[in-house]
Design an enzyme around this catalytic site. Structure first.
Site, mmCIF file in Angstrom:
data_model
loop_
_atom_site.group_PDB
_atom_site.id
_atom_site.type_symbol
_atom_site.label_atom_id
_atom_site.label_comp_id
_atom_site.label_asym_id
_atom_site.label_seq_id
_atom_site.Cartn_x
_atom_site.Cartn_y
_atom_site.Cartn_z
ATOM 1 N N ILE A 157 10.320 18.502 60.254
ATOM 2 C CA ILE A 157 11.279 19.417 59.640
ATOM 3 C C ILE A 157 12.113 18.690 58.591
ATOM 4 O O ILE A 157 12.307 19.178 57.472
ATOM 5 C CB ILE A 157 12.174 20.044 60.723
ATOM 6 C CG1 ILE A 157 11.335 20.975 61.613
ATOM 7 C CG2 ILE A 157 13.338 20.809 60.107
ATOM 8 C CD1 ILE A 157 12.063 21.496 62.832
ATOM 9 N N ASP A 176 16.858 7.746 60.084
ATOM 10 C CA ASP A 176 15.988 7.936 61.236
ATOM 11 C C ASP A 176 15.937 6.628 62.019
ATOM 12 O O ASP A 176 16.017 5.540 61.426
ATOM 13 C CB ASP A 176 14.579 8.356 60.806
ATOM 14 C CG ASP A 176 13.787 8.997 61.929
ATOM 15 O OD1 ASP A 176 13.596 10.213 61.899
ATOM 16 O OD2 ASP A 176 13.362 8.265 62.860
ATOM 17 N N ASP A 259 22.637 26.572 65.417
ATOM 18 C CA ASP A 259 21.599 27.466 65.943
ATOM 19 C C ASP A 259 21.238 27.156 67.391
ATOM 20 O O ASP A 259 20.538 27.932 68.027
ATOM 21 C CB ASP A 259 20.341 27.354 65.062
ATOM 22 C CG ASP A 259 19.251 28.348 65.432
ATOM 23 O OD1 ASP A 259 19.568 29.556 65.538
ATOM 24 O OD2 ASP A 259 18.095 27.927 65.639
ATOM 25 N N GLU A 264 22.557 28.095 76.860
ATOM 26 C CA GLU A 264 22.229 29.310 76.128
ATOM 27 C C GLU A 264 21.924 30.450 77.094
ATOM 28 O O GLU A 264 21.341 30.227 78.156
ATOM 29 C CB GLU A 264 21.028 29.071 75.209
ATOM 30 C CG GLU A 264 21.293 28.010 74.148
ATOM 31 C CD GLU A 264 20.106 27.766 73.228
ATOM 32 O OE1 GLU A 264 19.029 28.365 73.492
ATOM 33 O OE2 GLU A 264 20.241 27.001 72.260
ATOM 34 N N HIS A 287 19.610 30.624 68.373
ATOM 35 C CA HIS A 287 18.398 29.811 68.516
ATOM 36 C C HIS A 287 17.203 30.502 67.853
ATOM 37 O O HIS A 287 16.150 30.697 68.457
ATOM 38 C CB HIS A 287 18.111 29.538 69.992
ATOM 39 C CG HIS A 287 17.274 28.299 70.204
ATOM 40 N ND1 HIS A 287 17.381 27.510 71.321
ATOM 41 C CD2 HIS A 287 16.310 27.711 69.440
ATOM 42 C CE1 HIS A 287 16.513 26.502 71.245
ATOM 43 N NE2 HIS A 287 15.855 26.610 70.110
ATOM 44 N N ILE A 288 17.377 30.858 66.585
ATOM 45 C CA ILE A 288 16.349 31.608 65.860
ATOM 46 C C ILE A 288 15.679 30.775 64.771
ATOM 47 O O ILE A 288 15.000 31.325 63.903
ATOM 48 C CB ILE A 288 16.923 32.899 65.250
ATOM 49 C CG1 ILE A 288 18.083 32.563 64.294
ATOM 50 C CG2 ILE A 288 17.365 33.868 66.334
ATOM 51 C CD1 ILE A 288 18.536 33.735 63.437
ATOM 52 N N GLY A 289 15.868 29.452 64.801
ATOM 53 C CA GLY A 289 15.281 28.624 63.756
ATOM 54 C C GLY A 289 13.798 28.880 63.558
ATOM 55 O O GLY A 289 13.308 28.956 62.435
ATOM 56 N N GLY A 290 13.060 29.013 64.649
ATOM 57 C CA GLY A 290 11.625 29.265 64.558
ATOM 58 C C GLY A 290 11.255 30.709 64.792
ATOM 59 O O GLY A 290 10.073 31.030 64.946
#
Length: 404
Positions: A157, A176, A259, A264, A287-290
């Site tokens: 991502i 990273d 998100d 949750e 939690h709608i990223g995907g």
């Protein structure tokens, strides 16, 4: 020897219908449910299940796996697998698959939409308009062009977000924990502190490993540039949201988009509780990223195909917890797929047993990963039930399957 009973599949959490179509076309029996199961429900349902498909809300614990003697694979129809006890799954001989790439574009597009919205203060303007307040002002609104995006976590991502952000005219820094190749004109920050100091927008795209818990808290928010923006579309437990609220309220951070959350709600319509509620310059999404139709369709097809290939071929390519093997199948052959403890001599004992019984090995592939080994063996015939029983009885055997 006779073929096994039909493969039984349980899919939870409203997995895309394309997954059902793939699995039913392979001759599997599929049962679907639109919601997550808690531990007791899953234990009650899983006794005769061979393949289990879940998303992020269903937790597969050691207790669940102990109650699933027929389970051979779990599919996480999402990126993360921290809801699955991977060590226990491996110990029980259960292969785990996920969809590491399928929703990448959807998450990236949401991040782009949110960083533009926050930079232009669209969420605040929208709230005022719905309240009947006309506030036509450029104060605090900026273009994203020329601003610096700091990406923490430069995986699938993070790298795609890097490319799209550059196309919008942004400068990109990334940090990273492992060495990663910079794409385009992106530059690797020497430290997280450097990235936080130099970025106008900071976005998290780290994975769900336990050591990432609370990696972003009071000290990290304090180190961010005055007037910067924060996004988290990775994992809820990596951020101290109480600290985020304090920095938003003081104006040190002028906007945020979140998100994912430590806790949750399980179902649609359940109450959502968070320290971040009520802040006009914070975008909260469930939690709608995907959660795009395209991503869910692709995920459904991808993981379902992994299930099918594992059952039919013994393929573990891209498995999360087992050696990734993919041996082309020879027509008319019988295939033994053997998961075992990774100790010396196992392959020699299997081949010795086959040779002693005059079974000719046509193709064979072995792979190891940590404490387990996985070997796929093809023969034209001669494998009897006695041979299978002897391999299964080996003290190193975790699970043996015969694929016809």
């Amino acid at each position: 020897m006779t073929a096994h009973k039909p493969i039984r599949v349980l899919l939870l959490e409203q997995i895309h219908p394309d997954a059902v179509e793939v699995l039913q076309s392979a001759g599997f029996e599929v049962v679907s449910a639109d919601r997550a199961y808690d531990e007791d429900e899953l234990i009650a349902a899983i006794g005769d299940v061979n393949l289990l498909g879940i998303r992020s809300k269903t937790h597969v614990t050691d207790k669940v796996l102990a109650a699933a003697p027929n389970l051979i694979a779990i599919g996480a129809f999402c990126i993360g697998t921290n809801q699955i006890d991977l060590l226990s799954a491996t110990a029980h001989g259960v292969t785990v698959f996920n969809a590491p790439f399928s929703n990448t574009r959807s998450v990236v597009e949401l991040a782009i939409a949110e960083l533009i919205s926050l930079t232009r203060r669209l969420s605040e303007k929208n709230t005022l308009m719905h309240a009947g307040v006309w506030d036509k002002s450029a104060d605090g609104a900026h273009e994203v062009r020329g601003r610096t995006l700091g990406i923490v976590g430069y995986g699938n991502i993070g790298t795609q977000l890097s490319v799209l952000a550059e196309n919008l005219g942004m400068r990109v820094l990334f940090y990273d924990a492992t060495d990663k190749l910079a794409l385009g004109n992106a530059r690797r920050a020497a430290s997280l502190k450097e990235l936080l100091h130099d970025s106008d927008v900071v976005t998290l795209h780290v994975d769900g490993r336990p050591e990432n818990k609370n990696i972003f808290g009071e000290a990290e928010f304090a180190a961010m540039r005055e007037g910067s923006i924060f996004l988290n579309l990775s994992r809820g437990f990596v951020v101290d949201y109480a600290a985020l609220r304090r920095h938003v309220e003081t104006g040190h951070i002028v906007g945020a988009a979140v998100d994912v959350f430590p806790v949750e709600p399980k179902g649609r319509g359940d109450e959502f509780v968070s320290e971040l509620r009520g802040l006009p310059n914070v975008i909260l999404t469930p939690h709608i990223g995907g959660s795009t139709e395209e991503a869910q369709q692709d995920i459904g097809q991808f993981v379902a195909n992994k299930f099918r290939d594992f059952v039919v071929e013994g393929s573990t390519a891209l498995s999360v917890n087992l050696p990734g093997l993919d041996l082309p199948r020879r027509e008319g052959s019988l295939r033994l797929v053997h998961l075992h403890r990774n100790v010396p001599g196992v392959l020699a004992r299997i081949n010795g047993l086959l040779a002693d019984n005059h079974v000719n090995v046509e193709a064979q592939l072995l792979g190891t990963r940590g404490e387990v080994g996985y070997v796929v063996t093809d023969s034209a015939g001669g494998v009897t039930q006695q041979i299978v029983d002897e391999i299964r009885a080996m003290p190193e055997t975790i699970k043996l399957r015969v694929v016809f």
